[in-house]
Design a protein around this motif. Structure first.
Motif, PDB file in Angstrom:
ATOM      1  N   MET A  42      65.790  70.869  13.289  1.00 32.12           N
ATOM      2  CA  MET A  42      64.951  70.789  14.491  1.00 32.12           C
ATOM      3  C   MET A  42      64.740  69.360  14.963  1.00 32.12           C
ATOM      4  O   MET A  42      64.514  69.129  16.145  1.00 32.12           O
ATOM      5  CB  MET A  42      63.597  71.462  14.247  1.00 32.12           C
ATOM      6  CG  MET A  42      63.713  72.966  14.149  1.00 32.12           C
ATOM      7  SD  MET A  42      62.108  73.763  14.150  1.00 32.12           S
ATOM      8  CE  MET A  42      61.514  73.345  15.774  1.00 32.12           C
ATOM      9  N   ASN A  43      64.783  68.406  14.030  1.00 34.43           N
ATOM     10  CA  ASN A  43      64.526  67.013  14.371  1.00 34.43           C
ATOM     11  C   ASN A  43      65.513  66.121  13.612  1.00 34.43           C
ATOM     12  O   ASN A  43      65.209  65.642  12.518  1.00 34.43           O
ATOM     13  CB  ASN A  43      63.085  66.625  14.027  1.00 34.43           C
ATOM     14  CG  ASN A  43      62.774  65.192  14.356  1.00 34.43           C
ATOM     15  OD1 ASN A  43      63.618  64.438  14.851  1.00 34.43           O
ATOM     16  ND2 ASN A  43      61.548  64.776  14.078  1.00 34.43           N
ATOM     17  N   PRO A  44      66.702  65.894  14.187  1.00 32.50           N
ATOM     18  CA  PRO A  44      67.714  65.091  13.485  1.00 32.50           C
ATOM     19  C   PRO A  44      67.268  63.660  13.162  1.00 32.50           C
ATOM     20  O   PRO A  44      67.872  63.010  12.314  1.00 32.50           O
ATOM     21  CB  PRO A  44      68.894  65.078  14.456  1.00 32.50           C
ATOM     22  CG  PRO A  44      68.689  66.263  15.334  1.00 32.50           C
ATOM     23  CD  PRO A  44      67.205  66.432  15.444  1.00 32.50           C
ATOM     24  N   GLN A  45      66.214  63.167  13.788  1.00 34.17           N
ATOM     25  CA  GLN A  45      65.716  61.812  13.529  1.00 34.17           C
ATOM     26  C   GLN A  45      64.653  61.775  12.436  1.00 34.17           C
ATOM     27  O   GLN A  45      64.119  60.711  12.113  1.00 34.17           O
ATOM     28  CB  GLN A  45      65.144  61.210  14.816  1.00 34.17           C
ATOM     29  CG  GLN A  45      66.154  61.133  15.945  1.00 34.17           C
ATOM     30  CD  GLN A  45      67.429  60.410  15.538  1.00 34.17           C
ATOM     31  OE1 GLN A  45      67.386  59.330  14.955  1.00 34.17           O
ATOM     32  NE2 GLN A  45      68.571  61.005  15.823  1.00 34.17           N
ATOM     33  N   MET A  46      64.349  62.926  11.848  1.00 35.43           N
ATOM     34  CA  MET A  46      63.328  63.008  10.814  1.00 35.43           C
ATOM     35  C   MET A  46      63.677  62.107   9.620  1.00 35.43           C
ATOM     36  O   MET A  46      64.837  61.943   9.269  1.00 35.43           O
ATOM     37  CB  MET A  46      63.204  64.447  10.323  1.00 35.43           C
ATOM     38  CG  MET A  46      62.156  64.610   9.241  1.00 35.43           C
ATOM     39  SD  MET A  46      62.187  66.250   8.497  1.00 35.43           S
ATOM     40  CE  MET A  46      63.717  66.172   7.569  1.00 35.43           C
ATOM     41  N   ARG A  47      62.643  61.554   9.005  1.00 36.88           N
ATOM     42  CA  ARG A  47      62.800  60.753   7.795  1.00 36.88           C
ATOM     43  C   ARG A  47      62.164  61.509   6.633  1.00 36.88           C
ATOM     44  O   ARG A  47      61.099  62.101   6.771  1.00 36.88           O
ATOM     45  CB  ARG A  47      62.081  59.417   7.930  1.00 36.88           C
ATOM     46  CG  ARG A  47      62.679  58.513   8.948  1.00 36.88           C
ATOM     47  CD  ARG A  47      62.021  57.138   8.902  1.00 36.88           C
ATOM     48  NE  ARG A  47      62.546  56.275   9.922  1.00 36.88           N
ATOM     49  CZ  ARG A  47      63.756  55.758   9.951  1.00 36.88           C
ATOM     50  NH1 ARG A  47      64.601  56.057   9.004  1.00 36.88           N
ATOM     51  NH2 ARG A  47      64.146  54.965  10.917  1.00 36.88           N
ATOM     52  N   CYS A  48      62.822  61.451   5.493  1.00 37.93           N
ATOM     53  CA  CYS A  48      62.268  62.005   4.261  1.00 37.93           C
ATOM     54  C   CYS A  48      61.990  60.841   3.326  1.00 37.93           C
ATOM     55  O   CYS A  48      62.810  59.933   3.195  1.00 37.93           O
ATOM     56  CB  CYS A  48      63.270  62.946   3.594  1.00 37.93           C
ATOM     57  SG  CYS A  48      63.737  64.373   4.578  1.00 37.93           S
ATOM     58  N   LEU A  49      60.835  60.867   2.704  1.00 34.56           N
ATOM     59  CA  LEU A  49      60.473  59.870   1.699  1.00 34.56           C
ATOM     60  C   LEU A  49      60.204  60.619   0.408  1.00 34.56           C
ATOM     61  O   LEU A  49      59.187  61.313   0.279  1.00 34.56           O
ATOM     62  CB  LEU A  49      59.239  59.076   2.136  1.00 34.56           C
ATOM     63  CG  LEU A  49      59.402  58.281   3.427  1.00 34.56           C
ATOM     64  CD1 LEU A  49      58.068  57.696   3.860  1.00 34.56           C
ATOM     65  CD2 LEU A  49      60.443  57.190   3.251  1.00 34.56           C
ATOM     66  N   PHE A  50      61.145  60.519  -0.522  1.00 36.36           N
ATOM     67  CA  PHE A  50      61.069  61.277  -1.754  1.00 36.36           C
ATOM     68  C   PHE A  50      60.920  60.325  -2.939  1.00 36.36           C
ATOM     69  O   PHE A  50      61.742  59.436  -3.136  1.00 36.36           O
ATOM     70  CB  PHE A  50      62.327  62.131  -1.946  1.00 36.36           C
ATOM     71  CG  PHE A  50      62.529  63.188  -0.898  1.00 36.36           C
ATOM     72  CD1 PHE A  50      61.462  63.875  -0.343  1.00 36.36           C
ATOM     73  CD2 PHE A  50      63.809  63.509  -0.476  1.00 36.36           C
ATOM     74  CE1 PHE A  50      61.665  64.868   0.607  1.00 36.36           C
ATOM     75  CE2 PHE A  50      64.024  64.503   0.473  1.00 36.36           C
ATOM     76  CZ  PHE A  50      62.944  65.175   1.014  1.00 36.36           C
ATOM     77  N   HIS A  51      59.874  60.532  -3.718  1.00 34.14           N
ATOM     78  CA  HIS A  51      59.645  59.743  -4.918  1.00 34.14           C
ATOM     79  C   HIS A  51      60.455  60.368  -6.047  1.00 34.14           C
ATOM     80  O   HIS A  51      60.324  61.553  -6.323  1.00 34.14           O
ATOM     81  CB  HIS A  51      58.148  59.753  -5.265  1.00 34.14           C
ATOM     82  CG  HIS A  51      57.807  58.824  -6.362  1.00 34.14           C
ATOM     83  ND1 HIS A  51      57.807  59.188  -7.676  1.00 34.14           N
ATOM     84  CD2 HIS A  51      57.455  57.522  -6.342  1.00 34.14           C
ATOM     85  CE1 HIS A  51      57.471  58.164  -8.424  1.00 34.14           C
ATOM     86  NE2 HIS A  51      57.247  57.142  -7.641  1.00 34.14           N
ATOM     87  N   THR A  88      67.649  59.772   5.872  1.00 30.08           N
ATOM     88  CA  THR A  88      67.739  60.071   7.299  1.00 30.08           C
ATOM     89  C   THR A  88      69.076  60.758   7.561  1.00 30.08           C
ATOM     90  O   THR A  88      69.976  60.736   6.729  1.00 30.08           O
ATOM     91  CB  THR A  88      67.625  58.794   8.156  1.00 30.08           C
ATOM     92  OG1 THR A  88      68.605  57.852   7.715  1.00 30.08           O
ATOM     93  CG2 THR A  88      66.239  58.182   8.065  1.00 30.08           C
ATOM     94  N   HIS A  89      69.173  61.361   8.720  1.00 28.98           N
ATOM     95  CA  HIS A  89      70.391  62.044   9.162  1.00 28.98           C
ATOM     96  C   HIS A  89      70.869  63.079   8.137  1.00 28.98           C
ATOM     97  O   HIS A  89      72.060  63.195   7.859  1.00 28.98           O
ATOM     98  CB  HIS A  89      71.502  61.035   9.487  1.00 28.98           C
ATOM     99  CG  HIS A  89      71.058  60.028  10.495  1.00 28.98           C
ATOM    100  ND1 HIS A  89      70.793  58.718  10.147  1.00 28.98           N
ATOM    101  CD2 HIS A  89      70.800  60.139  11.814  1.00 28.98           C
ATOM    102  CE1 HIS A  89      70.394  58.057  11.213  1.00 28.98           C
ATOM    103  NE2 HIS A  89      70.390  58.901  12.249  1.00 28.98           N
TER     104      HIS A  89
END
Length: 97
Positions: A42-51, A88-89
């Protein structure tokens, strides 16, 4: 700015859209990507921050077979062996579908 502190299994990208998805000590990187995929579609610009902990490099390599993604990894302040992975991406590889 809206922050939703919910379990990912309890929300959907249509009812809880977002630009950033975070986790800490939840699942393997591959499973986190599966959880994040609906948001990334839904949002190709989304960022994930995973510890991630000390096995982060092995998890990255294991995920590359099924997923395409850009990665920046940062040192964690919680442990010398831990990292914060900025993804990202995120996209499932076409051959993996």
């Amino acid at each position: 700015l809206n922050v939703h502190a919910d379990r990912i299994e309890a929300v959907s990208p249509t009812t809880c859209p977002g630009d950033v998805l975070t986790s800490r000590a939840l699942a393997s990187l591959d499973q986190l990507f599966s959880f994040a995929e609906p948001w990334a579609i839904m949002n190709p610009q989304m960022r994930c921050l995973f510890h991630k902990g000390r096995e982060y490099q092995a998890e990255i390599e294991a995920s590359r077979g099924e997923w395409d993604f850009d990665l920046i990894d940062y040192a964690s302040s919680t442990s010398e062996e831990a990292r914060i992975l900025e993804i990202t991406h995120l996209q499932r590889k076409t051959s993996a579908r």
